[in-house]
Design a protein around this motif. Structure first.
Motif, PDB file in Angstrom:
ATOM      1  N   ASN A   1       0.689  -1.306  -0.141  1.00  0.00           N
ATOM      2  CA  ASN A   1       0.036  -0.096   0.083  1.00  0.00           C
ATOM      3  C   ASN A   1       0.698   1.371  -0.067  1.00  0.00           C
ATOM      4  O   ASN A   1       0.515   2.240   0.142  1.00  0.00           O
ATOM      5  N   ALA A   2       2.204   1.298  -0.338  1.00  0.00           N
ATOM      6  CA  ALA A   2       3.192   2.159  -0.561  1.00  0.00           C
ATOM      7  C   ALA A   2       3.889   2.032  -1.640  1.00  0.00           C
ATOM      8  O   ALA A   2       4.022   0.999  -2.133  1.00  0.00           O
ATOM      9  N   PRO A   3       4.276   3.117  -2.177  1.00  0.00           N
ATOM     10  CA  PRO A   3       5.068   3.050  -3.508  1.00  0.00           C
ATOM     11  C   PRO A   3       6.367   2.401  -3.323  1.00  0.00           C
ATOM     12  O   PRO A   3       6.806   2.546  -2.079  1.00  0.00           O
ATOM     13  N   GLY A   4       6.915   1.668  -4.201  1.00  0.00           N
ATOM     14  CA  GLY A   4       8.203   0.955  -3.976  1.00  0.00           C
ATOM     15  C   GLY A   4       8.683   0.360  -5.490  1.00  0.00           C
ATOM     16  O   GLY A   4       8.129   0.309  -6.326  1.00  0.00           O
ATOM     17  N   PRO A   5       9.941   0.310  -5.234  1.00  0.00           N
ATOM     18  CA  PRO A   5      10.671  -0.037  -6.553  1.00  0.00           C
ATOM     19  C   PRO A   5      10.335  -1.601  -7.205  1.00  0.00           C
ATOM     20  O   PRO A   5      10.597  -1.980  -8.154  1.00  0.00           O
TER      21      PRO A   5
ATOM     22  N   PHE B   1       5.781   5.977 -16.702  1.00  0.00           N
ATOM     23  CA  PHE B   1       4.743   7.198 -16.595  1.00  0.00           C
ATOM     24  C   PHE B   1       4.615   7.800 -17.959  1.00  0.00           C
ATOM     25  O   PHE B   1       5.589   7.582 -19.166  1.00  0.00           O
ATOM     26  N   GLN B   2       3.436   8.180 -18.472  1.00  0.00           N
ATOM     27  CA  GLN B   2       3.037   8.587 -19.728  1.00  0.00           C
ATOM     28  C   GLN B   2       3.975   9.830 -20.424  1.00  0.00           C
ATOM     29  O   GLN B   2       4.414   9.708 -21.370  1.00  0.00           O
TER      30      GLN B   2
ATOM     31  N   PRO C   1       6.469  19.461 -10.156  1.00  0.00           N
ATOM     32  CA  PRO C   1       5.537  18.872 -10.655  1.00  0.00           C
ATOM     33  C   PRO C   1       5.265  17.448 -10.177  1.00  0.00           C
ATOM     34  O   PRO C   1       6.051  16.887  -9.548  1.00  0.00           O
ATOM     35  N   GLN C   2       3.944  17.031  -9.943  1.00  0.00           N
ATOM     36  CA  GLN C   2       3.801  15.790  -9.280  1.00  0.00           C
ATOM     37  C   GLN C   2       4.295  14.638  -9.874  1.00  0.00           C
ATOM     38  O   GLN C   2       4.779  13.724  -9.228  1.00  0.00           O
ATOM     39  N   ASP C   3       4.754  14.787 -11.265  1.00  0.00           N
ATOM     40  CA  ASP C   3       5.335  13.613 -11.828  1.00  0.00           C
ATOM     41  C   ASP C   3       6.666  13.351 -11.029  1.00  0.00           C
ATOM     42  O   ASP C   3       7.127  12.124 -10.635  1.00  0.00           O
ATOM     43  N   TYR C   4       7.501  14.327 -10.656  1.00  0.00           N
ATOM     44  CA  TYR C   4       8.802  14.250 -10.083  1.00  0.00           C
ATOM     45  C   TYR C   4       8.803  13.650  -8.492  1.00  0.00           C
ATOM     46  O   TYR C   4       9.263  12.858  -8.112  1.00  0.00           O
ATOM     47  N   ARG C   5       7.466  14.026  -8.086  1.00  0.00           N
ATOM     48  CA  ARG C   5       7.018  13.536  -6.819  1.00  0.00           C
ATOM     49  C   ARG C   5       7.034  11.960  -6.918  1.00  0.00           C
ATOM     50  O   ARG C   5       7.292  11.310  -5.943  1.00  0.00           O
ATOM     51  N   ASN C   6       6.151  11.854  -7.975  1.00  0.00           N
ATOM     52  CA  ASN C   6       5.709  10.252  -8.018  1.00  0.00           C
ATOM     53  C   ASN C   6       6.965   9.422  -8.246  1.00  0.00           C
ATOM     54  O   ASN C   6       7.373   8.345  -7.610  1.00  0.00           O
TER      55      ASN C   6
END
Lengths: 264, 297
Positions: A73-77, A83-84, B192-197
């Motif tokens: 439930n948290a981001p991780g590698p 990303f687009q 930008p939110q992208d960099y945070r992501n």
């Protein structure tokens, strides 16, 4: 089928003040290891939200995501995202962008020289080693996306999440990059979850296609198996009956049964 | 040419062999021409301001030459300040020093106060830009405090530090910190939110995020703040030094006024202006070096 990645009764709603918008309702999906799954739907159906939940960037309202039977439930590698809009850091070179992730993931397991070699290995995989010292502003859109893919692959993720990775590219570059991604999947056999709104792309690349109904409160409308053997060849498939049938099914779903309603 | 001739004898003819020599030579114009071109470009930038300055000097000379003029004409300024211009390094003890020592004393104060303001300002700006609660709590305070004129802080600083030197540094600090805080906060808020992501997926810790994403991403904004800050510091130091006394360009001006050396005031103003300009250029140069890669793409 053993579920490697499992989306378990996911609900997602956004609340702003008094108003609550249901975005996703009761999403259940099991993805096997090495499987390539596409999620297709009209814009606004919450497919990006779904990917963000899997990535851990957005919390689910109810339900959860299991990766190898453990909740994430948290981001991780372990769930690297392409990303687009590539999202490369513009002040770092191509090499440094990939190196940033590699240093983070393999700090304790690989030596400095090994990490350097690993970065170059991944840049080679996407044929971008020649541009290692260029900054993102100095390379084309397709090249940026390649570096984005290299950055994600270099983290050796358990699941690769592709958020409309070819959406911002012109048709020729897109086809070229799709072929690259197919070849990479063939070679590395990684588990991939890809968001797309391109029917041909979905059928060409995927083992299974998840079709989303229109939002609000979108759900999984249908899941289609694409029983075409790998490696697939774009030109040969154009006349392949299975390919055409799959394509037809997705088109019917999107344009007959779940037409995009502008006001929705 | 004889080389290519030799080659073609022993091996099959290579059509491209002589081509580079032909294409390269016209690409590089003679050095004299390049220099002349550079010279013309430089002249186009330098000559117009020189003409304007010369015209202004002539007008000034004509206006102040007449009997009863309150200010000295440029010719008299130069005549009276020749010693100061020619020997900026003399030191007769006390405040009877060459202009170099006055200016370097002022620059030292600015360097100290400004450096403090940069460190504290970027830190506070980051906090305010990053945390919505810090912004709600601190921003109104900053908005009120930043409108207080620099010199209004001086008596308070003198009361607190009981010494001119730290008070002057404090005035520099408090003058230059506000634009740094505010611009840094805006820069951080605009990441930008992208960099945070990306940072979230890479699991960068706060320190890594600060160094590798926040600062480079906000750098163009931060440097805007830094440039405004250095300009304000230089504005404030002259006024502050007039009040605290001692060695410094501000007090030099005040002292010259008290001794009715109007020419010395004018010379000091020229120096103050040039140094302010140089400081601004320095920060701008630093900005263009540091933010070279941050242009959005």
């Amino acid at each position: 089928m053993h579920a490697y990645l499992k989306l378990d009764h996911l609900d997602k709603s956004f609340t702003r003040g008094q108003a609550t918008t249901e975005v996703l309702t009761d999403i259940n999906l099991a993805v096997a290891q090495g499987e390539y799954v596409s999620i297709i739907g009209h814009s606004g159906c919450g497919k990006s939200t779904m990917l963000n939940i899997v990535a851990g960037l957005t919390p689910a309202t109810r339900g959860g995501v299991l990766l190898e039977d453990r909740e994430v439930n948290a981001p991780g590698p372990d769930r690297a995202v392409v990303f687009q809009n590539h999202s490369l850091l513009p002040w770092l070179t191509v090499y440094e962008n990939v190196r940033l992730g590699v240093d983070k993931v393999f700090r304790s397991t690989k030596s400095r020289a090994e990490r350097d070699a690993w970065v170059m290995h991944n840049l080679n995989l996407v044929q971008m080693a020649h541009a290692r010292d260029k900054r993102p502003a100095e390379i084309s859109g397709g090249m940026k996306q390649r570096v984005g893919i290299a950055r994600a692959l270099a983290m050796e993720p358990k699941v690769l999440l592709l958020d409309e990775p070819f959406g911002a590219l012109d048709a020729l570059t897109r086809a070229h990059l799709q072929d690259s991604v197919m070849a990479l999947h063939q070679k590395l056999n990684n588990t991939v979850l890809m968001i797309t709104h391109d029917v041909d792309e979905a059928v060409l690349l995927s083992d299974r296609i998840v079709m989303m109904t229109n939002g609000p409160s979108a759900r999984i409308g249908e899941v289609l198996d694409v029983p075409l053997p790998h490696p697939r060849k774009r030109l040969e498939l154009a006349t392949n009956p299975i390919y055409l049938k799959c394509r037809q099914r997705v088109l019917e779903f999107l344009y007959e049964r779940h037409r995009f309603v502008e006001a929705a | 040419m004889s080389m290519t001739a030799l080659k073609t004898e022993s091996s099959p003819p290579v059509p491209a062999a002589s081509a580079p020599i032909l294409t390269l030579s016209p690409k590089r114009p003679p050095r004299m021409e390049v220099l002349a071109k550079r010279g013309r470009e430089a002249a186009a930038r330098i000559v117009p301001p020189l003409i304007v300055v010369a015209l202004l000097l002539v007008v000034w000379e004509l206006l102040c030459r007449r009997a009863g003029a309150t200010l000295p004409p440029p010719s008299r300024v130069i005549r009276e300040t020749k010693d100061l211009i020619l020997d900026p390094f003399f030191d007769n003890g006390g405040i009877d020093k060459g202009l170099f020592w006055h200016i370097s004393a002022s620059l030292k104060r600015v360097a100290l106060g400004y450096s403090l303001a940069v460190v504290v300002g970027v830190a506070l700006g980051t906090l305010v830009g990053q945390s919505i609660w810090a912004m709600r709590g601190l921003d109104p305070l900053f908005q009120v405090l930043r409108t207080i004129p620099p010199l209004a802080w001086l008596p308070l600083a003198l009361a607190a530090f009981r010494d001119g030197q730290p008070s002057a540094i404090f005035v520099i600090f408090i003058t230059s910190i506000w634009p740094i805080i505010i611009n840094t906060a805006v820069g951080i808020r605009n990441i930008p939110q992208d960099y945070r992501n990306v940072a979230a997926v890479l699991q960068l810790n706060p320190l890594e995020f600060f160094a590798k994403v926040m600062i480079p991403s906000a750098a163009p904004y931060i440097f805007t703040g830094l440039r405004i800050g250095i300009g304000l510091s230089w504005l404030a130091i002259v006024a502050a030094e007039m009040l605290i006394g001692g060695v410094g360009i501000g007090f030099f001006i005040w002292d010259a006024w008290n001794s009715s050396h109007i020419s010395e005031i004018i010379l000091a103003l020229v120096y103050v202006g040039i140094i302010g300009f140089v400081l601004d250029r320095l920060i701008a140069l630093l900005a263009s070096v540091v933010t070279r890669g941050t242009a959005t793409n």
